[in-house]
Write a protein that holds these residues in place. Sequence first.
Motif, PDB file in Angstrom:
ATOM      1  N   GLU A 610       0.843  -1.194   0.000  1.00 58.55           N
ATOM      2  CA  GLU A 610       0.000   0.000   0.000  1.00 58.55           C
ATOM      3  C   GLU A 610       0.887   1.255   0.000  1.00 58.55           C
ATOM      4  N   PRO A 611       0.288   2.427  -0.248  1.00 60.24           N
ATOM      5  CA  PRO A 611       1.072   3.668  -0.189  1.00 60.24           C
ATOM      6  C   PRO A 611       1.759   3.838   1.160  1.00 60.24           C
ATOM      7  N   GLN A 612       2.975   4.343   1.098  1.00 57.91           N
ATOM      8  CA  GLN A 612       3.805   4.467   2.297  1.00 57.91           C
ATOM      9  C   GLN A 612       4.531   5.805   2.266  1.00 57.91           C
ATOM     10  N   MET A 613       4.564   6.463   3.421  1.00 59.22           N
ATOM     11  CA  MET A 613       5.259   7.742   3.543  1.00 59.22           C
ATOM     12  C   MET A 613       6.287   7.635   4.670  1.00 59.22           C
ATOM     13  N   PHE A 614       7.447   8.254   4.462  1.00 59.63           N
ATOM     14  CA  PHE A 614       8.514   8.250   5.455  1.00 59.63           C
ATOM     15  C   PHE A 614       8.836   9.680   5.877  1.00 59.63           C
ATOM     16  N   THR A 615       9.060   9.849   7.173  1.00 60.78           N
ATOM     17  CA  THR A 615       9.433  11.165   7.691  1.00 60.78           C
ATOM     18  C   THR A 615      10.544  11.002   8.720  1.00 60.78           C
ATOM     19  N   MET A 616      11.269  12.103   8.963  1.00 57.54           N
ATOM     20  CA  MET A 616      12.244  12.153  10.057  1.00 57.54           C
ATOM     21  C   MET A 616      11.812  13.176  11.105  1.00 57.54           C
ATOM     22  N   LYS A 617      10.533  13.469  11.142  1.00 61.48           N
ATOM     23  CA  LYS A 617      10.002  14.515  12.011  1.00 61.48           C
ATOM     24  C   LYS A 617      10.435  14.315  13.465  1.00 61.48           C
ATOM     25  N   ASN A 618      11.037  15.364  14.044  1.00 64.00           N
ATOM     26  CA  ASN A 618      11.582  15.274  15.399  1.00 64.00           C
ATOM     27  C   ASN A 618      10.527  14.990  16.465  1.00 64.00           C
ATOM     28  N   ASP A 619       9.300  15.468  16.237  1.00 64.22           N
ATOM     29  CA  ASP A 619       8.254  15.284  17.241  1.00 64.22           C
ATOM     30  C   ASP A 619       7.758  13.849  17.329  1.00 64.22           C
ATOM     31  N   ASN A 620       7.977  13.060  16.294  1.00 63.19           N
ATOM     32  CA  ASN A 620       7.535  11.654  16.301  1.00 63.19           C
ATOM     33  C   ASN A 620       8.552  10.797  17.039  1.00 63.19           C
ATOM     34  N   GLN A 621       8.075   9.880  17.826  1.00 65.78           N
ATOM     35  CA  GLN A 621       8.969   9.022  18.605  1.00 65.78           C
ATOM     36  C   GLN A 621       9.322   7.756  17.839  1.00 65.78           C
ATOM     37  N   TYR A 622      10.478   7.187  18.180  1.00 64.08           N
ATOM     38  CA  TYR A 622      10.885   5.893  17.652  1.00 64.08           C
ATOM     39  C   TYR A 622      10.375   4.782  18.579  1.00 64.08           C
ATOM     40  N   GLY A 623      10.275   3.568  18.003  1.00 64.24           N
ATOM     41  CA  GLY A 623       9.827   2.439  18.813  1.00 64.24           C
ATOM     42  C   GLY A 623      10.657   1.188  18.628  1.00 64.24           C
ATOM     43  N   GLN A 624      11.611   1.212  17.691  1.00 61.85           N
ATOM     44  CA  GLN A 624      12.454   0.027  17.510  1.00 61.85           C
ATOM     45  C   GLN A 624      13.742   0.408  16.780  1.00 61.85           C
ATOM     46  N   PHE A 625      14.751  -0.450  16.943  1.00 53.30           N
ATOM     47  CA  PHE A 625      16.005  -0.341  16.197  1.00 53.30           C
ATOM     48  C   PHE A 625      16.137  -1.556  15.297  1.00 53.30           C
ATOM     49  N   ASN A 626      16.624  -1.331  14.083  1.00 54.97           N
ATOM     50  CA  ASN A 626      16.998  -2.424  13.194  1.00 54.97           C
ATOM     51  C   ASN A 626      18.524  -2.464  13.163  1.00 54.97           C
ATOM     52  N   ILE A 627      19.067  -3.519  13.728  1.00 55.14           N
ATOM     53  CA  ILE A 627      20.522  -3.610  13.926  1.00 55.14           C
ATOM     54  C   ILE A 627      21.084  -4.673  12.979  1.00 55.14           C
ATOM     55  N   LYS A 628      21.904  -4.238  12.040  1.00 57.00           N
ATOM     56  CA  LYS A 628      22.519  -5.145  11.074  1.00 57.00           C
ATOM     57  C   LYS A 628      23.840  -5.639  11.654  1.00 57.00           C
ATOM     58  N   ILE A 629      23.952  -6.976  11.799  1.00 59.21           N
ATOM     59  CA  ILE A 629      25.174  -7.543  12.371  1.00 59.21           C
ATOM     60  C   ILE A 629      25.903  -8.351  11.309  1.00 59.21           C
ATOM     61  N   LYS A 630      27.189  -8.588  11.532  1.00 54.67           N
ATOM     62  CA  LYS A 630      27.969  -9.398  10.606  1.00 54.67           C
ATOM     63  C   LYS A 630      27.589 -10.873  10.780  1.00 54.67           C
ATOM     64  N   PRO A 631      27.683 -11.663   9.707  1.00 54.57           N
ATOM     65  CA  PRO A 631      27.301 -13.087   9.800  1.00 54.57           C
ATOM     66  C   PRO A 631      28.086 -13.819  10.883  1.00 54.57           C
ATOM     67  N   ASN A 632      27.414 -14.770  11.544  1.00 51.86           N
ATOM     68  CA  ASN A 632      28.009 -15.650  12.552  1.00 51.86           C
ATOM     69  C   ASN A 632      28.520 -14.907  13.789  1.00 51.86           C
ATOM     70  N   THR A 633      27.912 -13.762  14.096  1.00 52.14           N
ATOM     71  CA  THR A 633      28.314 -13.015  15.300  1.00 52.14           C
ATOM     72  C   THR A 633      27.116 -12.767  16.225  1.00 52.14           C
ATOM     73  N   ALA A 634      26.019 -13.525  16.029  1.00 56.80           N
ATOM     74  CA  ALA A 634      24.768 -13.239  16.741  1.00 56.80           C
ATOM     75  C   ALA A 634      24.924 -13.317  18.257  1.00 56.80           C
ATOM     76  N   ALA A 635      25.577 -14.356  18.755  1.00 49.31           N
ATOM     77  CA  ALA A 635      25.679 -14.545  20.207  1.00 49.31           C
ATOM     78  C   ALA A 635      26.429 -13.381  20.857  1.00 49.31           C
ATOM     79  N   ASP A 636      27.583 -13.022  20.282  1.00 50.74           N
ATOM     80  CA  ASP A 636      28.374 -11.926  20.860  1.00 50.74           C
ATOM     81  C   ASP A 636      27.638 -10.592  20.748  1.00 50.74           C
ATOM     82  N   CYS A 637      26.986 -10.373  19.611  1.00 53.90           N
ATOM     83  CA  CYS A 637      26.274  -9.100  19.417  1.00 53.90           C
ATOM     84  C   CYS A 637      25.087  -8.975  20.359  1.00 53.90           C
ATOM     85  N   LEU A 638      24.349 -10.064  20.546  1.00 55.21           N
ATOM     86  CA  LEU A 638      23.182 -10.010  21.429  1.00 55.21           C
ATOM     87  C   LEU A 638      23.591  -9.727  22.870  1.00 55.21           C
ATOM     88  N   ALA A 639      24.698 -10.322  23.309  1.00 50.94           N
ATOM     89  CA  ALA A 639      25.178 -10.062  24.667  1.00 50.94           C
ATOM     90  C   ALA A 639      25.570  -8.587  24.824  1.00 50.94           C
TER      91      ALA A 639
END
Length: 799
Positions: A610-639
Amino acid sequence: MIRNYFKTAWRNLLRNKIYSFINIIGLSLGLACAMLIMLFVKDEVSYDRFHKDVSHIYRIVSKAKRNGVVQKSIHTGYLQGPRFTQNVPGIQSFVRISGGARDIKKGADVRSQNLLNVDSGFFSMFTFPLLHGDAKTCLVEPRSIVFSEDAAKKQFGSTDVVGNTVMVKEDSAFVPYKVTAVARTCPQNSSIKFDVLLPFKESVQDANNNENWYYFFLNTFVVLNPKANISIVEKQMQNFYEKDARQIFDELNKKYDNGPDPQMGTYFLQQFTDIHMNPELPATNGLSDESNPMYSYILSGIALFVLLIACINFVNLTVARSLKRAKEIGVRKVIGSRKKQLIVQFLGESFFLCVIAFISAILLVEISLPVFNRLSNKALSLSYLFDTKLVTAYIALLIITGLLAGFYPAMVLSGYKPVETLYGRFRLAGKNYLQKSLVVLQFTFSAFLICATLVIYRQFDFLTKADLGYDDSNIIELHKDGMNHRKAALFKATLLQNPNIAAVAAKNGGRWITDAKLGNDSFMSFEYETIDESYLPALKIPLVMGRNFSKSFPFDSTRSILVNEAFVKKAGWKHPIGEIVNFYYNNNEIYHVVGVVKDYHYLALNQKIEPQMFTMKNDNQYGQFNIKIKPNTAADCLAYIQKKFKDFFPLSPYDYTFKNEKNLKEYESEAKWKQIMLFGAILTIFVSCIGLFGLSVLAAEKRTKEIGIRKILGASVNGVVTILSKDFLKLVCIALIVAVPAAWMVANKWLQNYPYRITIGWQIFAAACFLVVFIAMATVSFQAIKAAVANPVKSLRTE
């Protein structure tokens, strides 16, 4: 006489072990399949019926026409429940329910807990027994909390905890809540399931604000007077609503310019027991286990297929073996047996086999129930089998199966003429059209299910392996509601200090859907995303036009937006860069398009982009982070991430998922039906093949002398196998001619439910046909080869 019939049936069973085994195992599988499906359907239709006076409980729902399409909604606001109850005579009481989550603190440990916010009359309307506490008063106080017995044991180690306190987060601080009751665990067949209940909070201002007619966020249930007429109640509700809300509706419509076809909508009532299996008005927003009656229909169809195929096997094998019992029938008729007595005898033998199969079926159900529960996402118990209604249904099933399987053979066998049978002149008359038709029918069922299974497998494979338009591998979604941009930037910088973390991107939590006015004064609804400048690069989402957000452009955090291709298409823009979007309800805030994002599947592939709009408006709050990790490093990164998260947000629960795993969970329903259809196809082809095997054995036995003569005259093994197999191959091919077009039509209709789907090619049906023919011929050829390689001298002597 009955004793004699029983002895004859038992001896006949032991004398013909192969045919008896085929009949019993086929009927057992068919009956077991039918029993399991009856358990499933019984559980489905029993949802919510345990509540006292459930026939008088209804949910307030509504419908309205938007852009020429009637849309139904389960959501209501603050006002519908109390105002309808006060002003409509047929409504006695109301309860509002909304799903939510709160952080609950125990010592230093903070966990997010899913819960329901409910009105104080919750336990008066719904039948959920309490272990401890008073049902009438436990939700009256604003800071009361009710636990289920499982949640109480998990939180305190005991259920006798009334009077204890827990710390629940309100706004930004933890405050004490008093435990006022502990409820028994909700039944498995309940649309309302809870671990924690909190009182529904409503301010005087909210109760008196007429704008809350249009603040939809919860479920509202009402109890009707037993003598009330539902049509009259619905009419009175609508009349009051139009009278009470008309002024505020007109004001809001004028204020926000809601377009050319605004409607107040129509309220009506949905019976509580209808919720579980109603796809249009489902069990959501605090309710659970929404289902679709199509599941019951499909499973019932599979069970009927398997049972019919088993009965067909019984009829075919019994009639085919009738020559071996011809002399017995002749002798019985000569010594005075009447046709009626013979019918009773053969029906009795049929029921005797059915009883053995029935007992075997119960054992199969007990063995297979855990697997079936996993497939169907149920918690069915063997004790359900002994429900009075189900026992009655099983007895009826046994009687119907016995009659269905035994009636025709009984009529055929009892009609043999004694003179012909005793002199050995008897042959089955005609060309056995019924027997052949039944073989065609059972292989039509099998081929149909195999085709359907292959289509489902291909579609599931497509859904789980299709290009989403972004890279979801090695991405951790870390959830943290209510986060401002400054705090998010600091946390992001800290995470990036770890060399195994390649990128961090902030985004709003959940889904935001809103609408706005375009430059041409048209209105459009869309997904509204708040992201930072790293979001698109981190997920490798490409731009097709313009530029990404950047800190180099201060205007980006106030008035710049990105839109996706679907937005541009729906807006009708030819040159989208520079176009404006007006948030008319927010003091006419104007935003300018600086870039166009390539369409990507931000939702599952069973939903259209469906139609989607993106903004960086300062007044809007964030609710999650998308964290890109290197392959085979999940255990160390999660800790590392967990440690830093606790340093930054010590009073917030640590909650994460891997994005690719989250995406796969979107297709759990398809995965479940893939397995169910596979098992159904295996069962039908197995039962069909054991019947075909029995018929091939009989065919070889009947042609023993012919085979011996052919071999003496020089016939090869291949030639004999071909002769014995070709008649069966013709029947299987006829079945495929019937099954393939039917499967194609049904599969096409099913695929219409998916906006993104496979194209059904000839390869799927060719594979299904090859599989059916191969399995059928392998079954027949086994006995054919055995007969073909036999010593012809022995074959002729046996004749």
